[in-house]
Scaffold this motif. Structure first.
Motif, PDB file in Angstrom:
ATOM      1  N   ARG A 285     -10.302   7.775   0.803  1.00  0.00           N
ATOM      2  CA  ARG A 285     -10.832   8.549   1.926  1.00  0.00           C
ATOM      3  C   ARG A 285     -11.068   7.589   3.088  1.00  0.00           C
ATOM      4  NH1 ARG A 285     -13.445  13.473   1.891  1.00  0.00           N
ATOM      5  NH2 ARG A 285     -13.691  13.334  -0.367  1.00  0.00           N
ATOM      6  N   GLY A 286     -10.420   7.864   4.203  1.00  0.00           N
ATOM      7  CA  GLY A 286     -10.548   6.967   5.347  1.00  0.00           C
ATOM      8  C   GLY A 286      -9.564   7.329   6.440  1.00  0.00           C
ATOM      9  N   GLY A 287      -9.197   6.357   7.241  1.00  0.00           N
ATOM     10  CA  GLY A 287      -8.359   6.652   8.392  1.00  0.00           C
ATOM     11  C   GLY A 287      -6.933   6.158   8.303  1.00  0.00           C
ATOM     12  N   ARG A 288      -6.521   5.691   7.120  1.00  0.00           N
ATOM     13  CA  ARG A 288      -5.160   5.134   7.046  1.00  0.00           C
ATOM     14  C   ARG A 288      -4.283   5.850   6.023  1.00  0.00           C
ATOM     15  NH1 ARG A 288      -5.918  -1.012   4.948  1.00  0.00           N
ATOM     16  NH2 ARG A 288      -8.119  -0.944   5.456  1.00  0.00           N
ATOM     17  N   GLU A 289      -4.529   7.156   5.794  1.00  0.00           N
ATOM     18  CA  GLU A 289      -3.727   7.897   4.817  1.00  0.00           C
ATOM     19  C   GLU A 289      -2.230   7.828   5.110  1.00  0.00           C
ATOM     20  OE1 GLU A 289      -6.267   9.087   6.441  1.00  0.00           O
ATOM     21  OE2 GLU A 289      -7.714  10.093   5.122  1.00  0.00           O
ATOM     22  N   LYS A 290      -1.871   7.972   6.392  1.00  0.00           N
ATOM     23  CA  LYS A 290      -0.451   7.986   6.757  1.00  0.00           C
ATOM     24  C   LYS A 290       0.203   6.635   6.515  1.00  0.00           C
ATOM     25  CE  LYS A 290      -1.036  11.591  10.257  1.00  0.00           C
ATOM     26  NZ  LYS A 290      -0.887  11.949  11.705  1.00  0.00           N
ATOM     27  N   GLU A 291      -0.588   5.570   6.569  1.00  0.00           N
ATOM     28  CA  GLU A 291      -0.031   4.231   6.374  1.00  0.00           C
ATOM     29  C   GLU A 291       0.268   3.934   4.902  1.00  0.00           C
ATOM     30  OE1 GLU A 291      -2.622   1.342   8.095  1.00  0.00           O
ATOM     31  OE2 GLU A 291      -3.021   2.552   9.882  1.00  0.00           O
ATOM     32  N   LEU A 292      -0.366   4.695   3.994  1.00  0.00           N
ATOM     33  CA  LEU A 292      -0.268   4.373   2.568  1.00  0.00           C
ATOM     34  C   LEU A 292       0.950   4.988   1.890  1.00  0.00           C
ATOM     35  CD1 LEU A 292      -4.041   4.679   1.566  1.00  0.00           C
ATOM     36  CD2 LEU A 292      -2.750   2.650   2.258  1.00  0.00           C
ATOM     37  N   VAL A 293       1.893   5.474   2.697  1.00  0.00           N
ATOM     38  CA  VAL A 293       3.129   6.024   2.129  1.00  0.00           C
ATOM     39  C   VAL A 293       4.239   4.971   2.134  1.00  0.00           C
ATOM     40  CG1 VAL A 293       2.541   8.378   2.789  1.00  0.00           C
ATOM     41  CG2 VAL A 293       3.814   6.934   4.396  1.00  0.00           C
ATOM     42  N   ASN A 294       3.944   3.774   2.649  1.00  0.00           N
ATOM     43  CA  ASN A 294       4.962   2.722   2.665  1.00  0.00           C
ATOM     44  C   ASN A 294       4.383   1.404   2.156  1.00  0.00           C
ATOM     45  OD1 ASN A 294       3.763   1.244   5.004  1.00  0.00           O
ATOM     46  ND2 ASN A 294       4.334   3.121   6.113  1.00  0.00           N
ATOM     47  N   ILE A 295       5.267   0.474   1.850  1.00  0.00           N
ATOM     48  CA  ILE A 295       4.880  -0.809   1.268  1.00  0.00           C
ATOM     49  C   ILE A 295       3.970  -1.594   2.200  1.00  0.00           C
ATOM     50  CG2 ILE A 295       5.707  -3.057   0.458  1.00  0.00           C
ATOM     51  CD1 ILE A 295       6.235  -0.811  -1.470  1.00  0.00           C
ATOM     52  N   LYS A 296       4.267  -1.560   3.495  1.00  0.00           N
ATOM     53  CA  LYS A 296       3.475  -2.314   4.459  1.00  0.00           C
ATOM     54  C   LYS A 296       2.018  -1.844   4.471  1.00  0.00           C
ATOM     55  CE  LYS A 296       3.362  -3.719   9.322  1.00  0.00           C
ATOM     56  NZ  LYS A 296       4.019  -3.593  10.657  1.00  0.00           N
ATOM     57  N   GLY A 297       1.823  -0.529   4.429  1.00  0.00           N
ATOM     58  CA  GLY A 297       0.470   0.017   4.431  1.00  0.00           C
ATOM     59  C   GLY A 297      -0.284  -0.311   3.151  1.00  0.00           C
ATOM     60  N   ILE A 298       0.394  -0.244   2.003  1.00  0.00           N
ATOM     61  CA  ILE A 298      -0.221  -0.584   0.711  1.00  0.00           C
ATOM     62  C   ILE A 298      -0.611  -2.056   0.678  1.00  0.00           C
ATOM     63  CG2 ILE A 298       0.202  -0.817  -1.765  1.00  0.00           C
ATOM     64  CD1 ILE A 298      -0.204   2.040  -0.991  1.00  0.00           C
ATOM     65  N   THR A 299       0.291  -2.908   1.206  1.00  0.00           N
ATOM     66  CA  THR A 299       0.015  -4.354   1.232  1.00  0.00           C
ATOM     67  C   THR A 299      -1.219  -4.664   2.072  1.00  0.00           C
ATOM     68  OG1 THR A 299       2.368  -4.831   0.967  1.00  0.00           O
ATOM     69  CG2 THR A 299       0.970  -6.613   1.781  1.00  0.00           C
ATOM     70  N   LYS A 300      -1.353  -3.994   3.207  1.00  0.00           N
ATOM     71  CA  LYS A 300      -2.526  -4.191   4.060  1.00  0.00           C
ATOM     72  C   LYS A 300      -3.798  -3.750   3.345  1.00  0.00           C
ATOM     73  CE  LYS A 300      -4.727  -4.878   8.036  1.00  0.00           C
ATOM     74  NZ  LYS A 300      -6.074  -4.426   7.696  1.00  0.00           N
ATOM     75  N   LEU A 301      -3.727  -2.621   2.631  1.00  0.00           N
ATOM     76  CA  LEU A 301      -4.899  -2.151   1.889  1.00  0.00           C
ATOM     77  C   LEU A 301      -5.256  -3.130   0.778  1.00  0.00           C
ATOM     78  CD1 LEU A 301      -7.033   0.036   1.377  1.00  0.00           C
ATOM     79  CD2 LEU A 301      -5.388   1.179  -0.136  1.00  0.00           C
ATOM     80  N   GLU A 302      -4.261  -3.653   0.079  1.00  0.00           N
ATOM     81  CA  GLU A 302      -4.512  -4.649  -0.968  1.00  0.00           C
ATOM     82  C   GLU A 302      -5.225  -5.869  -0.400  1.00  0.00           C
ATOM     83  OE1 GLU A 302      -0.653  -3.771  -3.914  1.00  0.00           O
ATOM     84  OE2 GLU A 302      -0.571  -5.345  -2.376  1.00  0.00           O
ATOM     85  N   HIS A 303      -4.805  -6.302   0.770  1.00  0.00           N
ATOM     86  CA  HIS A 303      -5.433  -7.454   1.426  1.00  0.00           C
ATOM     87  C   HIS A 303      -6.907  -7.166   1.707  1.00  0.00           C
ATOM     88  CE1 HIS A 303      -6.711  -9.709   5.047  1.00  0.00           C
ATOM     89  NE2 HIS A 303      -6.049 -10.721   4.471  1.00  0.00           N
ATOM     90  N   ASP A 304      -7.209  -5.969   2.212  1.00  0.00           N
ATOM     91  CA  ASP A 304      -8.597  -5.611   2.529  1.00  0.00           C
ATOM     92  C   ASP A 304      -9.441  -5.465   1.260  1.00  0.00           C
ATOM     93  OD1 ASP A 304      -7.910  -5.659   5.165  1.00  0.00           O
ATOM     94  OD2 ASP A 304      -7.689  -3.490   5.370  1.00  0.00           O
ATOM     95  N   ILE A 305      -8.827  -4.950   0.192  1.00  0.00           N
ATOM     96  CA  ILE A 305      -9.528  -4.853  -1.101  1.00  0.00           C
ATOM     97  C   ILE A 305      -9.874  -6.250  -1.608  1.00  0.00           C
ATOM     98  CG2 ILE A 305      -9.258  -4.240  -3.546  1.00  0.00           C
ATOM     99  CD1 ILE A 305      -7.612  -1.819  -2.624  1.00  0.00           C
ATOM    100  N   ASN A 306      -8.920  -7.184  -1.492  1.00  0.00           N
ATOM    101  CA  ASN A 306      -9.163  -8.565  -1.912  1.00  0.00           C
ATOM    102  C   ASN A 306     -10.381  -9.150  -1.212  1.00  0.00           C
ATOM    103  OD1 ASN A 306      -6.861  -8.422  -3.485  1.00  0.00           O
ATOM    104  ND2 ASN A 306      -5.566  -9.477  -1.977  1.00  0.00           N
ATOM    105  N   LYS A 307     -10.430  -8.994   0.106  1.00  0.00           N
ATOM    106  CA  LYS A 307     -11.535  -9.549   0.885  1.00  0.00           C
ATOM    107  C   LYS A 307     -12.872  -8.932   0.494  1.00  0.00           C
ATOM    108  CE  LYS A 307      -8.990 -12.352   3.165  1.00  0.00           C
ATOM    109  NZ  LYS A 307      -9.078 -13.809   2.810  1.00  0.00           N
TER     110      LYS A 307
END
Length: 371
Positions: A285-307
């Motif tokens: 739940r958030g503001g990047r749902e549309k970004e999570l349909v591609n590898i680039k968006g998933i990679t960015k989310l993984e980076h933020d989860i790591n931090k």
């Protein structure tokens, strides 16, 4: 035949007969045996406690699914004898599965004597599960749970390790004795609370030597489990604080792998922690749902989860440093290189001065519902 040899065989025969008679005299009909399934300890004062036992009733004619007996005593063995007079049965501990300790009893430091007594009892298995009860163990056992077969099965299933259990930092008697006597560990025990007619796991109780020190919430208990090297973790809930807009997510089916290395320096101790986790993003739940349909968006989310996880782990380890406790066994990375006898004081010195470097690597292997 030699006279001494005849006397020897005769004595063996007499002893066998006597032992046989003794066994017959000691045999008790099954219907006259009360097999304790759960034992609870509630604090009264420094010299006494309330001992409560739950004995399952297997007879179809029994009105109650379990008999509950409580006595006030100063010794466990003495309390068991008193319970026998109330139940009119021979009370045995061979089928003991769960031991409940109320929080006040644990904070006063009396849990150590109770667990040591049970550990030395040959009738009690090492896999008996332990739990701290926030309020009163007697009340928990005597409460009604209409949708459960009986309280013995209910608590045993709740505390058993299971892939279907969302959060289960189970501790048995062997685990308690190992950490309580090991100078590189501090003990943790699951914490139970009765809420709205059911029993829930509500974090863990953290011990320092023989006393319960603090209650830790579920999310901090999960950090302990991950750093202890548990390969399968409970579902992970995170709030991401890097973005201006609030983001929430839940990951499930989590596999983890951890590597911890110390610098071997007692004067300036430091550990490097590398944690890899992978799982399914089941909800976002958030503001990047549309970004999570591609590898680039998933990679960015993984980076933020790591931090975020790195930040959470560092903050938690700072709390442990202030408390001078080590439920993870981080001080083991220094004990193995220390020339001399290790003790709790050395463990506290290491933990209180410990510097930590944390690296987290998250892999989202699939996505579920995104909102």
């Amino acid at each position: 035949m030699n006279r001494n040899l005849i006397l020897f065989f005769a004595s063996i025969l007499i002893m066998s007969i006597l032992v046989g008679c003794t066994d017959k005299e000691l045999k008790v009909p099954l219907e006259d045996v009360g097999m304790v399934g759960i034992m609870a300890f509630d604090y009264i004062d420094e010299n006494s406690f309330k001992l409560t036992v739950s004995i399952p009733q297997f007879s179809p004619e029994a009105k109650e699914r379990a008999q509950i007996f409580s006595v006030t005593t100063d010794l466990i063995s003495k309390g068991i004898v008193e319970i026998e007079t109330l139940s009119d049965k021979k009370v045995v501990l061979n089928q003991l599965r769960v031991v409940l300790i109320n929080e006040e009893f644990a904070r006063k430091g009396n849990i150590q004597k109770a667990i040591h007594h049970l550990y030395r009892n040959a009738d009690v298995g090492n896999k008996v599960l332990l739990a701290i009860v926030k309020e009163n163990g007697e009340e928990m056992l005597k409460a009604e749970y209409p949708d459960k077969p009986n309280v013995n099965i209910y608590l045993n299933d709740l505390l058993q390790p299971s892939i279907n259990t969302a959060f289960n930092p189970n501790t048995n008697i062997h685990d308690y004795m190992y950490t309580e006597t090991n100078p590189v560990f501090d003990t943790i025990v699951p914490l139970l609370e009765k809420k709205e007619g059911k029993i829930e796991m509500d974090g863990i109780a953290l011990f320092k030597e023989k006393h319960m020190l603090k209650e830790l919430p579920e999310e901090e208990a999960l950090i302990i489990q991950a750093l202890l090297g548990r390969k399968k973790l409970a579902p992970l809930y995170l709030e991401l604080n890097q973005a201006e807009q609030k983001e929430e997510l839940m990951m499930d089916l989590i596999n983890s792998k951890v590597s911890i290395k110390g610098n071997k320096n007692m004067e300036s101790p430091k550990v490097s922690i590398s944690l890899h986790i992978e799982g399914t993003l089941v909800e976002y739940r958030g503001g990047r749902e549309k970004e999570l349909v591609n590898i680039k968006g998933i990679t960015k989310l993984e980076h933020d989860i790591n931090k975020q996880i790195e930040k959470d782990i560092k903050e938690f380890l700072e709390k442990l440093s202030e408390l001078k406790v080590d439920p993870i066994g981080l001080s083991e990375n220094f004990r193995m290189y220390y020339k001399g006898k290790w003790n709790n004081k050395l463990k506290e010195e290491v933990i209180s001065n410990l510097q930590v470097d944390v690296q987290v690597d998250t892999s989202i292997i699939s996505t579920g519902t995104l909102k």
